[in-house]
Design a protein around this motif. Structure first.
Motif, PDB file in Angstrom:
ATOM      1  N   ARG A  28       0.830  -1.206   0.000  1.00 46.48           N
ATOM      2  CA  ARG A  28       0.000   0.000   0.000  1.00 46.48           C
ATOM      3  C   ARG A  28       0.872   1.266   0.000  1.00 46.48           C
ATOM      4  N   GLY A  29       1.976   1.228   0.760  1.00 41.12           N
ATOM      5  CA  GLY A  29       2.888   2.379   0.827  1.00 41.12           C
ATOM      6  C   GLY A  29       3.483   2.670  -0.551  1.00 41.12           C
ATOM      7  N   GLU A  30       3.880   1.611  -1.251  1.00 38.84           N
ATOM      8  CA  GLU A  30       4.436   1.803  -2.607  1.00 38.84           C
ATOM      9  C   GLU A  30       3.377   2.410  -3.523  1.00 38.84           C
ATOM     10  N   ARG A  31       2.161   1.905  -3.392  1.00 39.74           N
ATOM     11  CA  ARG A  31       1.094   2.402  -4.286  1.00 39.74           C
ATOM     12  C   ARG A  31       0.767   3.869  -3.989  1.00 39.74           C
ATOM     13  N   ASP A  32       0.844   4.261  -2.715  1.00 37.99           N
ATOM     14  CA  ASP A  32       0.644   5.680  -2.362  1.00 37.99           C
ATOM     15  C   ASP A  32       1.659   6.553  -3.106  1.00 37.99           C
ATOM     16  N   ALA A  33       2.896   6.083  -3.121  1.00 34.30           N
ATOM     17  CA  ALA A  33       3.969   6.857  -3.774  1.00 34.30           C
ATOM     18  C   ALA A  33       3.744   6.902  -5.288  1.00 34.30           C
ATOM     19  N   TYR A  34       3.360   5.771  -5.889  1.00 36.32           N
ATOM     20  CA  TYR A  34       3.116   5.764  -7.350  1.00 36.32           C
ATOM     21  C   TYR A  34       1.989   6.722  -7.704  1.00 36.32           C
ATOM     22  N   LEU A  35       0.963   6.750  -6.866  1.00 42.22           N
ATOM     23  CA  LEU A  35      -0.177   7.632  -7.152  1.00 42.22           C
ATOM     24  C   LEU A  35       0.262   9.091  -7.179  1.00 42.22           C
ATOM     25  N   LYS A  36       1.064   9.450  -6.185  1.00 36.91           N
ATOM     26  CA  LYS A  36       1.555  10.845  -6.135  1.00 36.91           C
ATOM     27  C   LYS A  36       2.380  11.170  -7.369  1.00 36.91           C
ATOM     28  N   GLU A  37       3.260  10.230  -7.742  1.00 35.68           N
ATOM     29  CA  GLU A  37       4.150  10.431  -8.908  1.00 35.68           C
ATOM     30  C   GLU A  37       3.364  10.720 -10.189  1.00 35.68           C
ATOM     31  N   LEU A  92      -9.414   2.333  -5.178  1.00 40.70           N
ATOM     32  CA  LEU A  92      -9.335   0.903  -5.509  1.00 40.70           C
ATOM     33  C   LEU A  92      -7.885   0.519  -5.828  1.00 40.70           C
ATOM     34  N   TYR A  93      -7.179   1.419  -6.467  1.00 44.31           N
ATOM     35  CA  TYR A  93      -5.763   1.146  -6.732  1.00 44.31           C
ATOM     36  C   TYR A  93      -4.973   1.165  -5.420  1.00 44.31           C
ATOM     37  N   ARG A  94      -5.254   2.168  -4.595  1.00 39.83           N
ATOM     38  CA  ARG A  94      -4.529   2.279  -3.321  1.00 39.83           C
ATOM     39  C   ARG A  94      -4.762   1.024  -2.462  1.00 39.83           C
ATOM     40  N   GLU A  95      -5.998   0.559  -2.451  1.00 38.69           N
ATOM     41  CA  GLU A  95      -6.379  -0.574  -1.604  1.00 38.69           C
ATOM     42  C   GLU A  95      -5.682  -1.867  -2.016  1.00 38.69           C
ATOM     43  N   ALA A  96      -5.705  -2.164  -3.336  1.00 39.90           N
ATOM     44  CA  ALA A  96      -5.277  -3.512  -3.746  1.00 39.90           C
ATOM     45  C   ALA A  96      -4.544  -3.550  -5.084  1.00 39.90           C
ATOM     46  N   GLY A  97      -4.160  -2.378  -5.608  1.00 35.47           N
ATOM     47  CA  GLY A  97      -3.420  -2.375  -6.874  1.00 35.47           C
ATOM     48  C   GLY A  97      -4.288  -2.696  -8.075  1.00 35.47           C
ATOM     49  N   ILE A  98      -5.599  -2.441  -7.951  1.00 32.49           N
ATOM     50  CA  ILE A  98      -6.518  -2.718  -9.066  1.00 32.49           C
ATOM     51  C   ILE A  98      -6.711  -1.430  -9.868  1.00 32.49           C
ATOM     52  N   ARG A  99      -6.462  -1.530 -11.169  1.00 31.23           N
ATOM     53  CA  ARG A  99      -6.634  -0.334 -12.006  1.00 31.23           C
ATOM     54  C   ARG A  99      -7.972  -0.424 -12.728  1.00 31.23           C
ATOM     55  N   SER A 100      -8.775   0.632 -12.565  1.00 34.37           N
ATOM     56  CA  SER A 100     -10.081   0.707 -13.231  1.00 34.37           C
ATOM     57  C   SER A 100     -10.102   1.998 -14.048  1.00 34.37           C
ATOM     58  N   ASN A 125       3.278  -1.888 -12.090  1.00 29.93           N
ATOM     59  CA  ASN A 125       2.886  -1.544 -10.717  1.00 29.93           C
ATOM     60  C   ASN A 125       1.387  -1.758 -10.465  1.00 29.93           C
ATOM     61  N   VAL A 126       0.756  -2.463 -11.390  1.00 31.38           N
ATOM     62  CA  VAL A 126      -0.674  -2.771 -11.247  1.00 31.38           C
ATOM     63  C   VAL A 126      -0.806  -4.277 -10.988  1.00 31.38           C
ATOM     64  N   ILE A 127      -1.618  -4.642 -10.008  1.00 32.41           N
ATOM     65  CA  ILE A 127      -1.767  -6.076  -9.700  1.00 32.41           C
ATOM     66  C   ILE A 127      -2.843  -6.702 -10.595  1.00 32.41           C
TER      67      ILE A 127
END
Ligand SMILES: Cc1ncc(COP(=O)(O)O)c(C=O)c1O
Length: 458
Positions: free
Chosen positions: A21-30, A370-378, A42-44
């Motif tokens: 989740r921490g990694e995904r937070d950083a990717y979102l900001k980027e 949804l991405y932050r929670e579980a790496g799901i891209r919609s 970086n998507v599950i």
């Protein structure tokens, strides 16, 4: 047997990189909270689109190896043409590198500035290509379309009375063509009935206006007709598709959807003069008419994919899997567009996040969570995507719905992947009251959802 299984076996696997989740937070900001800008690794689970993401079959890969890369007159083209015309039954087929290239050529040739093009619902690239030539894209769905929770077997239908009123108001001279998008991607993957296609064609014929199908998901639409429309139970999906196309004067097609190919599209017409103009333009930007921006091997993959997608075992499994996802989240309270669509589940973000007004993009907020929670891209299909959906002649069009689409790639994910998506969605649903909106910090003039950047509102 009651259990509907995937009617295929896995032959090649592609590892999924797990993230925290921490990694995904950083990717979102980027990426400025725009999921299109994430690196796919970086998507599950990638439910961004069903377009170009299909797993090809062993027959398609075999066909790829048969690809004839001759510049002109390759045998791949003739196999492609035979397969397309077997189902689509138009006089001419013009290959393009994908659906929007077919749209650009069609509207460049057939449309003038200030003309009006009605559709049940325009997809974003269709709308953008129409607006690019200075014309107006008008959506004329039936009223039920705008009520996400309402069950209707053919919610993708066009409002035939509204079409009549529009033609009477502006005159047929201002309407170069009418389009029916089968199925309607902008609003739930909902099908159009054969009766509606027939009725729209009747209005078009009366006014001398050609009818086109945006045929990206023709097989899913045909299967819905088989399941839901009286008189079609005994017909094959291919026969139903052939009947759908028999009412049209032409079509645009993205083979990245129901062509089960990773790239490709085409444009069809019965009009010899138009076909020549389209081919002339094709040569300018896409390539020679026997390859149209594609490699010979791509044409071969499409030729096989089109015949595979109309197989009913496949469509039965696909619908069962999408329904399973829809029913599980909806039974737990997540508001979805009912009934589930043919290629995706659409979550009604406006109902799920009533604290976020449209101006703060509830769909975007939900997709990010949804991405932050579980790496799901919609994919957001709401106010971000439909930046411009108004013209003075489209007074009847209500505001956009605020949807998040979970599009299921063809033949890629298994039952356990779908269970993972259900678990993630229900976790987000539990904490829905704490989710906040976004503002846009950067946006381009067209198709802003692909590259806009956002920041969370405090
Ligand atoms: C209904 C519809 N029309 C047209 C297109 C454009 O096709 P492409 O992405 O191949 O350009 C899409 C793509 O998602 C679509 O869903």
């Amino acid at each position: 047997m009651q259990t509907i299984i995937e009617p295929f076996r896995v032959k090649v696997v592609e590892p999924i990189k797990m993230t925290t989740r921490g990694e995904r937070d950083a990717y979102l900001k980027e990426v400025g909270y725009n999921l299109f800008l994430l690196k796919a690794e970086n998507v599950i689970i990638d439910l961004l689109t069903d377009s170009g993401t299909a797993a090809m079959s062993s027959e398609q890969w075999a066909a790829v190896n048969r690809g004839d890369e001759s510049y002109a007159g390759s045998s791949s083209y003739y196999r492609f043409e035979e397969s397309v015309l077997d189902i689509f039954r138009f006089k001419h087929v013009i290959p393009t590198h994908q659906g929007r290239a077919a749209e650009r050529i069609l509207f460049s040739v057939l449309t003038k500035a200030d003309q009006i093009i009605p559709n049940n619902t325009h997809f974003d690239t269709t709308r953008a290509n129409i607006e690019y030539v200075g014309a107006h894209a008008v959506d004329l769905p039936i009223p039920e379309f705008y009520e996400p929770a309402l069950f209707h077997p053919f919610k993708g239908n066009m409002d035939v009375d509204a079409l009549e009123r529009l033609v009477a108001r502006v005159g047929p001279g201002r309407i170069p063509l009418v389009i029916l998008t089968v199925t309607s991607n902008s609003g739930g993957g909902q099908p159009v009935s054969m009766a509606n296609i027939r009725a729209v064609k009747e209005v078009c014929s009366r006014y001398g206006v050609p009818l086109y199908l945006d045929a990206c998901r023709f097989a899913e639409n045909a299967y819905f007709i088989k399941l839901r429309e009286y008189g079609y139970k005994q017909k094959s999906v291919k026969e139903i598709a052939q009947e759908m196309f028999s009412f049209a004067d032409g079509c645009t097609m993205s083979a990245k959807k129901n062509g089960l190919a990773n790239i490709g599209g085409f444009l069809c017409t019965n009009d010899d003069f138009l076909a020549q103009q389209e081919k002339d333009l094709l040569i300018l930007t896409e390539g020679f008419p026997t390859y149209g921006g594609l490699a010979g091997r791509d044409l071969d993959a499409i030729a096989v994919g089109l015949q595979e997608v109309v197989q009913e075992d496949y469509l039965e499994y696909r619908f069962a899997s999408i329904n399973y996802l829809g029913r599980h989240i909806s039974d737990a309270g997540v508001p979805i567009v009912e009934p589930p669509g043919g290629h995706a589940i659409y979550i009604d973000a406006k109902s799920m996040l009533p604290q976020i007004p449209s101006s703060q993009f509830p769909g975007q907020a939900l997709a990010v969570e949804l991405y932050r929670e579980a790496g799901i891209r919609s994919c957001e299909i709401g106010s971000v995507m439909r930046a411009s959906n108004r013209c003075s002649d489209a007074d009847e069009t209500p505001p956009a719905m605020e949807l998040v689409r979970l599009a299921i790639p063809h033949r890629v994910y298994t039952q356990s992947h779908i269970d993972y998506v259900i678990e993630a969605l229900l976790s987000v649903y539990k904490r829905r009251e704490s989710i906040r909106g976004y503002s846009i910090t950067h946006q381009p003039p067209f198709l802003r959802h692909f590259s806009a950047r956002f920041e969370p509102l405090r």
